[in-house]
Design a protein around this motif. Structure first.
Motif, PDB file in Angstrom:
ATOM      1  N   TYR A 103     -33.898 114.023 -20.184  1.00 53.66           N
ATOM      2  CA  TYR A 103     -32.785 114.214 -19.253  1.00 53.66           C
ATOM      3  C   TYR A 103     -33.095 115.310 -18.254  1.00 53.66           C
ATOM      4  O   TYR A 103     -32.903 115.138 -17.040  1.00 53.66           O
ATOM      5  CB  TYR A 103     -31.502 114.539 -20.030  1.00 53.66           C
ATOM      6  N   LEU A 104     -33.607 116.453 -18.724  1.00 56.87           N
ATOM      7  CA  LEU A 104     -33.922 117.549 -17.817  1.00 56.87           C
ATOM      8  C   LEU A 104     -34.990 117.129 -16.806  1.00 56.87           C
ATOM      9  O   LEU A 104     -34.924 117.493 -15.617  1.00 56.87           O
ATOM     10  CB  LEU A 104     -34.378 118.781 -18.587  1.00 56.87           C
ATOM     11  N   ALA A 105     -35.947 116.354 -17.254  1.00 58.58           N
ATOM     12  CA  ALA A 105     -36.974 115.871 -16.334  1.00 58.58           C
ATOM     13  C   ALA A 105     -36.367 114.958 -15.266  1.00 58.58           C
ATOM     14  O   ALA A 105     -36.793 114.966 -14.105  1.00 58.58           O
ATOM     15  CB  ALA A 105     -38.068 115.124 -17.108  1.00 58.58           C
ATOM     16  N   SER A 106     -35.349 114.209 -15.648  1.00 62.24           N
ATOM     17  CA  SER A 106     -34.752 113.249 -14.698  1.00 62.24           C
ATOM     18  C   SER A 106     -33.931 113.927 -13.608  1.00 62.24           C
ATOM     19  O   SER A 106     -33.725 113.349 -12.540  1.00 62.24           O
ATOM     20  CB  SER A 106     -33.873 112.240 -15.448  1.00 62.24           C
ATOM     21  N   VAL A 107     -33.435 115.146 -13.882  1.00 60.64           N
ATOM     22  CA  VAL A 107     -32.604 115.838 -12.890  1.00 60.64           C
ATOM     23  C   VAL A 107     -33.327 116.994 -12.221  1.00 60.64           C
ATOM     24  O   VAL A 107     -32.787 117.611 -11.288  1.00 60.64           O
ATOM     25  CB  VAL A 107     -31.291 116.359 -13.538  1.00 60.64           C
ATOM     26  N   ALA A 108     -34.532 117.317 -12.664  1.00 61.12           N
ATOM     27  CA  ALA A 108     -35.284 118.410 -12.064  1.00 61.12           C
ATOM     28  C   ALA A 108     -35.702 118.028 -10.659  1.00 61.12           C
ATOM     29  O   ALA A 108     -36.052 116.873 -10.380  1.00 61.12           O
ATOM     30  CB  ALA A 108     -36.504 118.748 -12.920  1.00 61.12           C
ATOM     31  N   PRO A 109     -35.668 118.976  -9.725  1.00 70.21           N
ATOM     32  CA  PRO A 109     -36.085 118.661  -8.355  1.00 70.21           C
ATOM     33  C   PRO A 109     -37.562 118.314  -8.309  1.00 70.21           C
ATOM     34  O   PRO A 109     -38.378 118.859  -9.053  1.00 70.21           O
ATOM     35  CB  PRO A 109     -35.770 119.958  -7.601  1.00 70.21           C
ATOM     36  N   ALA A 110     -37.895 117.403  -7.407  1.00 69.64           N
ATOM     37  CA  ALA A 110     -39.298 116.986  -7.268  1.00 69.64           C
ATOM     38  C   ALA A 110     -40.100 118.120  -6.620  1.00 69.64           C
ATOM     39  O   ALA A 110     -39.606 118.842  -5.750  1.00 69.64           O
ATOM     40  CB  ALA A 110     -39.379 115.739  -6.401  1.00 69.64           C
TER      41      ALA A 110
END
Length: 412
Positions: A404-411
């Motif tokens: 989940y954190l990876a999915s919302v982390a900025p690119a």
């Protein structure tokens, strides 16, 4: 017309009684106090109700205080660092506003409406012997009085109750004069302050008998430095202790509480209880059956603020189960099915609450910390108080939390 007895005039009992009344049932409500005694008595809870629970009230036309109670638009978390500063501090935004109405205001008002609409209110502290008689004269007896002798009718469900002892010592003060949080002075919010190894302080705006107020609510680890309210009967001493602990452990909250005063003589409360799930069907000495409601059968610690929410959801679920049953008998099979339908929602509350009572694992600390940098994480946490089932998808398992954190982390 089917006759139903509701024992207990709290959130669940009154909401259910009024709902059944509106559907054409002949409803008798038993309360151990009159409306005036409730209104002038001691505070009973630290309720904060989120969108789904509030909507159940709206659906029944019972949201009488919606225009008066503060509209809570956010839920914030602060974590104390060892030096007294804040290691974490953030505010999540709610999709639908929350509200808190002192149960003395709401329950007294609902009791009066129930009688105005033709309901029979019996002011009497019910005993098991009373229910033995009533079970033979009513089609269904619902027990929503979560304390006292009647709870003994419902056996503890050991498989769903990991704790035998209270996990927090609770202390509540309703106050006037609390200043705004400077980080969001124009946003009403519930603030959750976590002090690792010590306990939690919750601060929430509310509507009480004297108008707008705030609730200061300590949850202390038993035997720890917050566990000092047992035997304190003087409200002024209770508030002084509350503020002393705030100054020591949450100085950022104490800074806005230096001018607070208790709202009234009955504005403090202290106690503790063990979180417990019980068998939903109580068997009376004469062989009759009664169905437990809300915290009679699913009592969670208030650390996640779910008591009134769960009571509202249970009442709504039972109302649907009763009306869908038509004229068929309310036998044990139906009672268990009605509870199972509610448990499908309640199980998420129990799982989440019990998890929050323990030492948070590393991935949960990472989530709480990430919410300070990632507003979508803060917002999702906040809205989990309305829908605890959502925590299944990102909170309990390290792999899901990381994904989940990876999915919302900025690119990058």
């Amino acid at each position: 017309m089917r006759k139903i007895l509701v024992v207990g005039a709290g959130q669940s009992g009154l909401q259910l009684a009024l709902g059944l009344q509106s559907r054409g049932y002949e409803v008798t409500l038993m309360s151990n106090r009159t409306a005036d005694e409730v209104r002038s008595g001691r505070v009973m809870s630290t309720q904060c109700m989120f969108h789904t629970a509030l909507q159940h009230e709206r659906d029944l036309g019972l949201n009488f205080w919606e225009d008066q109670a503060p509209r809570i638009e956010g839920l914030g978390v602060s974590v104390a660092a060892p030096d007294g500063a804040r290691a974490v501090d953030w505010l999540g935004r709610l999709d639908g506003f929350a509200q808190s109405v002192d149960q003395r205001v709401k329950m007294a008002g609902w009791m009066e409406v129930f009688t105005q609409r033709g309901g029979q209110l019996v002011v009497h502290g019910a005993a098991v012997s009373d229910l033995d008689y009533f079970a033979r004269t009513y089609d269904l007896v619902l027990v929503s009085a979560g304390k006292g002798e009647l709870v003994s009718l419902f056996e503890r469900d050991a498989a769903r109750s990991p704790y035998r002892e209270p996990q927090r010592a609770l202390a509540v003060s309703y106050v006037h004069g609390l200043g705004p949080r400077p980080e969001h002075p124009d946003t009403e919010a519930v603030r959750c302050n976590l002090v690792p190894g010590v306990g939690e302080l919750f601060v929430m705006p509310t509507l009480t008998v004297g108008g707008r107020a705030d609730i200061l609510f300590w949850e202390g680890l038993p035997g720890g430095p917050l566990d000092v309210f047992r035997g304190v009967t003087d409200p002024s001493e209770h508030l002084a202790l509350t503020l002393e602990l705030m100054e020591r452990y949450t100085p950022w909250e104490y800074a806005r509480a230096t001018k607070v005063e208790l709202t009234d003589a009955g504005s403090t409360l202290a106690g503790r209880y063990a979180p417990t799930v019980r068998n939903p069907v109580g068997r009376l000495p004469g062989g009759g059956l009664v169905l437990g409601v809300a915290d009679v059968v699913v009592a969670n610690d208030p650390i996640t603020g779910q008591g009134s929410n769960s009571a509202s959801k249970c009442a709504a679920s039972y109302l649907d189960s009763i009306t869908a049953h038509g004229d068929a008998p309310f036998d044990e099979a139906w009672m268990r099915a009605a509870f199972d339908r509610y448990w499908d929602t309640a199980r998420h509350v129990t799982k989440w609450t019990n998890a929050m009572l323990g030492v948070p694992p590393e991935h949960v600390l990472n989530l709480i910390g990430a919410a300070g940098q990632l507003p979508p994480v803060a917002d999702r946490f906040a809205n989990g108080f309305n829908d605890p089932g959502d925590f299944e998808d990102f909170f309990y398992e390290p792999d899901k939390a990381a994904a989940y954190l990876a999915s919302v982390a900025p690119a990058n």
